[in-house]
Design an enzyme around this catalytic site. Structure first.
Site, mmCIF file in Angstrom:
data_model
loop_
_atom_site.group_PDB
_atom_site.id
_atom_site.type_symbol
_atom_site.label_atom_id
_atom_site.label_comp_id
_atom_site.label_asym_id
_atom_site.label_seq_id
_atom_site.Cartn_x
_atom_site.Cartn_y
_atom_site.Cartn_z
ATOM 1 C CE LYS A 135 42.321 49.474 38.123
ATOM 2 N NZ LYS A 135 41.093 49.338 37.380
ATOM 3 C CG ASP A 154 38.015 52.832 40.270
ATOM 4 O OD1 ASP A 154 37.880 54.066 40.446
ATOM 5 O OD2 ASP A 154 37.268 51.990 40.810
#
Ligand code: SF4
Length: 225
Positions: A135, A154
């Protein structure tokens, strides 16, 4: 939320994701023409640091802390040489500050030792840095290097992807794969910003404002008042 199927020019919120998605993307682009990364940064080193700090913390809070951090440690070598307790003190308000300080210093040491002080611009090299997962690497590649290698998933992106019926998965890696299959590659970084903007303003976690949502006709989870 109540299941809703609404007609829009002959197709419905129950249509397959690949049929609805181009219109979803177009509407989000119109709604949020200024969607962007809300972490403040002026170079890749600052962005990777800010992204590490953003775990379980708001971007607003991170942006209050990073000016102090970057003034004291302006580059990877400076942060690599930092004392852990000094870094902890600066970043304390972002939560999990001991682990984050360790990750920041470890990341900086690896960047200084293995990459001549420059944050690398490849997924493999980024995820090899301490404290950097896929991420964070996607955030850095997409926003500091303008490289669309993947899509940042997210909590907002995961929640909206599920509600909008863009994925059936809960695992971020599977969600990312589903979103990548739907989205033109040039829009991968932008898509995250659009979903995050929408998730913060309208499709909020506890009580989505479906009555104000530009995606309502396209959303299988829409619950209209
Ligand atoms: S706010 Fe919009 S995207 Fe979220 S559940 Fe409601 S209609 Fe769907």
């Amino acid at each position: 939320m109540k299941k809703a199927v609404r007609r829009l020019d002959g197709w419905t919120a129950g249509a397959p994701a690949n049929e609805r998605f181009p219109e979803i993307l177009a509407r989000l682009k119109r709604a949020y023409p200024d969607a962007h990364c809300e972490l403040d940064f002026s170079n890749p080193f600052q962005l990777v640091s800010a992204t590490i700090l953003s775990a379980q913390c708001t971007d607003v809070r991170v942006n209050m802390v990073t000016p102090v951090l970057f003034a004291k440690y302006p580059d990877a070598q400076a942060l690599a040489d930092a004392r852990q307790e000094d870094v902890e003190e600066i970043i304390r308000s972002t939560g999990f500050f001991r682990n984050k300080a360790k990750s920041l210093i470890g990341m900086a040491q690896a960047v200084a030792a293995d990459h001549q002080g420059e944050v690398p611009a490849t997924m493999n090299a980024l995820v090899a840095l301490p404290g950097v997962g896929r991420k964070t690497a996607n955030v850095v590649l997409g926003n500091a290097f303008a490289i669309n290698e993947g899509i940042v998933v997210d909590t907002h992106v995961a929640r909206l992807s599920g509600r909008l019926g863009l994925t059936r998965h809960a695992d971020p890696v599977r969600i990312e794969q589903d979103l990548m299959a739907l989205t033109p590659q040039d829009d991968w970084a932008l898509l995250s910003h659009l979903l995050i903007f929408h998730g913060r303003r309208i499709c909020i976690a506890r009580k989505p404002k479906c009555g104000e949502c530009v995606l309502a006709e396209l959303c299988p989870s829409a619950s209209m008042p």
